[in-house]
Scaffold this motif. Structure first.
Motif, PDB file in Angstrom:
ATOM      1  N   CYS A 169       8.799   1.259  -4.884  1.00 21.00           N
ATOM      2  CA  CYS A 169       8.658   1.683  -3.498  1.00 21.00           C
ATOM      3  C   CYS A 169       9.706   2.740  -3.157  1.00 21.00           C
ATOM      4  O   CYS A 169      10.854   2.635  -3.580  1.00 21.00           O
ATOM      5  CB  CYS A 169       8.832   0.458  -2.599  1.00 21.00           C
ATOM      6  SG  CYS A 169       8.542   0.853  -0.875  1.00 21.00           S
ATOM      7  N   LYS A 171      10.053   3.595   0.185  1.00 22.77           N
ATOM      8  CA  LYS A 171      10.157   3.528   1.643  1.00 22.77           C
ATOM      9  C   LYS A 171      11.568   3.146   2.121  1.00 22.77           C
ATOM     10  O   LYS A 171      11.961   3.494   3.213  1.00 22.77           O
ATOM     11  CB  LYS A 171       9.150   2.509   2.199  1.00 22.77           C
ATOM     12  CG  LYS A 171       7.683   2.917   2.039  1.00 22.77           C
ATOM     13  CD  LYS A 171       7.262   3.839   3.167  1.00 22.77           C
ATOM     14  CE  LYS A 171       5.755   4.079   3.217  1.00 22.77           C
ATOM     15  NZ  LYS A 171       5.215   4.872   2.109  1.00 22.77           N
ATOM     16  N   CYS A 173      13.035   0.356   3.356  1.00 17.46           N
ATOM     17  CA  CYS A 173      13.270  -0.422   4.580  1.00 17.46           C
ATOM     18  C   CYS A 173      14.687  -0.991   4.465  1.00 17.46           C
ATOM     19  O   CYS A 173      15.116  -1.388   3.371  1.00 17.46           O
ATOM     20  CB  CYS A 173      12.257  -1.545   4.703  1.00 17.46           C
ATOM     21  SG  CYS A 173      10.576  -0.919   4.826  1.00 17.46           S
ATOM     22  N   ASN A 214       3.579  -1.407  -2.603  1.00 12.94           N
ATOM     23  CA  ASN A 214       3.155  -0.543  -1.500  1.00 12.94           C
ATOM     24  C   ASN A 214       1.836   0.076  -1.946  1.00 12.94           C
ATOM     25  O   ASN A 214       1.740   1.263  -2.192  1.00 12.94           O
ATOM     26  CB  ASN A 214       4.249   0.511  -1.300  1.00 12.94           C
ATOM     27  CG  ASN A 214       4.083   1.250  -0.023  1.00 12.94           C
ATOM     28  OD1 ASN A 214       3.190   0.960   0.771  1.00 12.94           O
ATOM     29  ND2 ASN A 214       4.928   2.228   0.191  1.00 12.94           N
ATOM     30  N   HIS A 252       1.327  -0.618   3.542  1.00 14.60           N
ATOM     31  CA  HIS A 252       2.288  -0.212   4.574  1.00 14.60           C
ATOM     32  C   HIS A 252       1.515   0.503   5.681  1.00 14.60           C
ATOM     33  O   HIS A 252       0.638   1.334   5.377  1.00 14.60           O
ATOM     34  CB  HIS A 252       3.341   0.717   3.967  1.00 14.60           C
ATOM     35  CG  HIS A 252       4.501   0.973   4.872  1.00 14.60           C
ATOM     36  ND1 HIS A 252       4.424   1.802   5.970  1.00 14.60           N
ATOM     37  CD2 HIS A 252       5.765   0.474   4.862  1.00 14.60           C
ATOM     38  CE1 HIS A 252       5.596   1.816   6.585  1.00 14.60           C
ATOM     39  NE2 HIS A 252       6.427   1.020   5.933  1.00 14.60           N
ATOM     40  N   ARG A 254       2.086   2.971   7.533  1.00 11.45           N
ATOM     41  CA  ARG A 254       2.112   4.443   7.492  1.00 11.45           C
ATOM     42  C   ARG A 254       1.138   5.036   6.484  1.00 11.45           C
ATOM     43  O   ARG A 254       0.783   6.206   6.568  1.00 11.45           O
ATOM     44  CB  ARG A 254       3.525   4.914   7.105  1.00 11.45           C
ATOM     45  CG  ARG A 254       4.409   5.198   8.287  1.00 11.45           C
ATOM     46  CD  ARG A 254       5.755   5.647   7.774  1.00 11.45           C
ATOM     47  NE  ARG A 254       5.712   7.030   7.300  1.00 11.45           N
ATOM     48  CZ  ARG A 254       6.049   8.076   8.032  1.00 11.45           C
ATOM     49  NH1 ARG A 254       6.447   7.908   9.263  1.00 11.45           N
ATOM     50  NH2 ARG A 254       6.006   9.289   7.528  1.00 11.45           N
ATOM     51  N   ARG A 291      11.386   1.317   9.362  1.00 15.36           N
ATOM     52  CA  ARG A 291       9.970   1.159   9.016  1.00 15.36           C
ATOM     53  C   ARG A 291       9.198   2.459   9.220  1.00 15.36           C
ATOM     54  O   ARG A 291       8.097   2.628   8.734  1.00 15.36           O
ATOM     55  CB  ARG A 291       9.345   0.042   9.869  1.00 15.36           C
ATOM     56  CG  ARG A 291       9.798  -1.342   9.489  1.00 15.36           C
ATOM     57  CD  ARG A 291       9.297  -1.758   8.135  1.00 15.36           C
ATOM     58  NE  ARG A 291       7.861  -2.032   8.136  1.00 15.36           N
ATOM     59  CZ  ARG A 291       7.184  -2.403   7.047  1.00 15.36           C
ATOM     60  NH1 ARG A 291       7.784  -2.530   5.882  1.00 15.36           N
ATOM     61  NH2 ARG A 291       5.892  -2.638   7.111  1.00 15.36           N
TER      62      ARG A 291
END
Ligand code: SAM
Ligand code: SF4
Length: 477
Positions: A169, A171, A173, A214, A252, A254, A291
């Motif tokens: 991932c 991302k 977070c 994801n 996710h 997004r 997020r």
């Protein structure tokens, strides 16, 4: 095949945590199967014990060390009986804590990270001479080296299967260890995924869940040399003869692109179920969590998904007590839960993870406050889950029968909405998709009879809208 006193060598594999670990556990069983190991359900008597671990929350890590203490005792007892036992720690704790595991538990022979397990045979060989830690992260190496499971092994595992299509991932977070334990995003090439799914289908698998940390960020190389997204991959999977049901997890918000939402409308094989974690209903907390979406943006995605498939069952993950979460932030989470009416959800107390940005935040929420919030949240989640399940009573749904039920004369399976369903039948119909009239909702399963079975009426067609709930939101209200 190598033997111990004429018997096959035995491996016990215990997986903790997410679906990705279940998948990895099976692939490690496939590798070890080629080395002459057969799986055994208990650690006692095993020649090899493999713990496939999870690092997502502190409690998951503690479980590993507790389990290792028990395994050390088994190893010692078996040694006294003349049996050599080797212990492997795999998965995300292996990746994150490496040599620390061997320091804390000297009985461990081999520590192997989630991107290095295709090298198990050579690592096991090396581990005969010295204790080994391999936590390299060259993710693209792994899948190309994994042996395909034999048809007989696939059949033993049942008619539902997970297939990892994406790992890692990008991302980041603020609370999450995944980008550090699984590495950056990687998507398997389309052809490689299709070969695996065709093989599963040929051995009788009907229900596949494409998985990834994801998964809707999937961007694999297609057979045409172009990059394919998840929607295009799923359209191809839906063409595989025998594959009747497809799901994907975890997504996710997004990355819920319009073409992915559209397959919920277009492809009958795509089940009306979506796990789309939101984590919190407060924009302030969502921003602090990094997020990169607001609660309203999440609502808009849900609206679009419900337009495409009004009866869809929705599910989420929630974290309570993220640093700085006020009572007002928490109330926004409760309000979102009540507004969406999730069919099911997971909820967790925030657990500070070493190396993640959130551990350095001030304003950690006191444990007692977290406990209270978790209880309240879980009560609301349970209320909506029960409402969703009770609204099924009297409806006819297609159930894929997977195994014997709890009692003689019962078979158990899953509804399209991922609910457990039990039916009374004497026939051995495992593997059949049958129309079932839901008669009762228990706390964890639905109970029903085959349509037309007791009342003499004809079974309803699978996608007859009159047999389906009009909208999951209406159901949960
Ligand atoms: N990729 C998914 C997503 O974006 O939501 C989730 C992956 S994570 C393996 C599964 C869930 O564990 C998360 O959705 C989150 O709710 C929970 N989780 C992750 N880190 C956590 C932490 N430090 N404390 C509590 N829960 C956590
Ligand atoms: Fe972890 Fe999911 Fe966030 Fe990635 S998107 S960092 S896996 S919670």
């Amino acid at each position: 095949m190598e033997t111990r006193l004429g018997a096959m060598k035995k491996v016990h594999i215990k997986s903790f945590g997410c679906q990705m670990n279940v998948y990895d556990g099976q692939r490690m069983a496939d590798i070890l199967g080629e080395q002459g190991f057969e799986e055994t359900a208990t650690p006692e008597g095993a020649d090899l014990i493999l713990l496939n671990t999870c690092h997502i929350r502190e409690r998951a890590v503690q479980k590993v060390y507790t389990e290792l203490g028990k395994l050390r005792d088994i190893k010692t007892a078996q040694k006294a009986q003349g049996q050599d036992t080797r212990i492997i720690v795999a998965g995300c704790v292996a990746q994150a804590e490496g040599a620390e595991i061997q320091r804390r538990q000297p009985a461990v022979d081999l520590v192997v990270g989630p991107q290095a397990y295709h090298r198990l045979p050579e690592l096991l060989e090396q581990a005969r001479r010295k204790r080994i830690v391999d936590t390299d992260l060259p993710v693209d190496d792994k899948f190309g080296h994994l042996p395909a499971p034999r048809a007989q092994v696939i059949r033993k595992r049942g008619i539902s299967a997970f297939v990892t299509v994406q790992e890692g991932c990008d991302k980041f977070c603020a609370f999450c260890v995944v980008p550090y334990t699984r590495g950056s995003e990687f998507s398997r090439p389309v052809v490689q995924v299709m070969i695996e799914i065709e093989r599963l289908a040929a051995a009788g698998v009907q229900d596949v869940t494409l998985i990834g940390q994801n998964v809707n960020a999937y961007h694999g190389e297609g057979p045409d040399g172009r990059i394919w997204g998840l929607a295009r991959l799923m359209r191809r999977v839906a063409e595989v003869p025998g594959i009747a049901r497809i799901r994907y997890s975890t997504s996710h918000p997004r990355d819920m692109e319009d073409d992915l939402i559209a397959i919920h409308r277009d492809l009958p094989q795509v089940m009306p179920f979506l796990h789309l974690p939101v984590q919190s209903g407060s924009d302030r907390i969502l921003a602090a969590m990094n997020r990169r979406h607001t609660a309203d943006e999440y609502r808009r995605v849900i609206e679009k998904v419900r337009e495409a498939r009004p009866d869809i069952a929705l599910s989420s993950d929630f974290i309570v007590g993220f640093p700085g979460e006020s009572d007002a932030d928490f109330e926004e989470t409760i309000a979102l839960v009540d507004e969406i009416g999730f069919a099911s959800s997971y909820s967790f107390k925030y657990s500070p993870r070493p190396g993640t940005p959130a551990t350095d935040l001030h304003e950690q929420v006191p444990a007692a406050v977290m406990d209270e919030r978790l209880q309240r949240l879980q009560a609301r989640i349970e209320h909506h889950r029960q409402a969703f399940n009770h609204a099924m009573v009297g409806r006819t749904v297609e159930v894929l029968l997977e195994r014997a039920g709890r009692h003689p004369g019962q078979l158990a399976g899953k509804s399209p909405y991922l609910q457990a369903v039990q039916i009374e039948t004497d026939a051995n119909q495992i593997g059949d998709r049958v129309q079932v009239v839901i008669e009762r909702a228990g706390s964890n399963s639905l109970f029903g009879r085959k349509a037309g079975a007791a009342d003499g009426s004809m079974p309803m067609p699978a996608q007859d809208p009159s047999t389906q709930p009009a909208s999951a939101k209406e159901l949960a209200a």
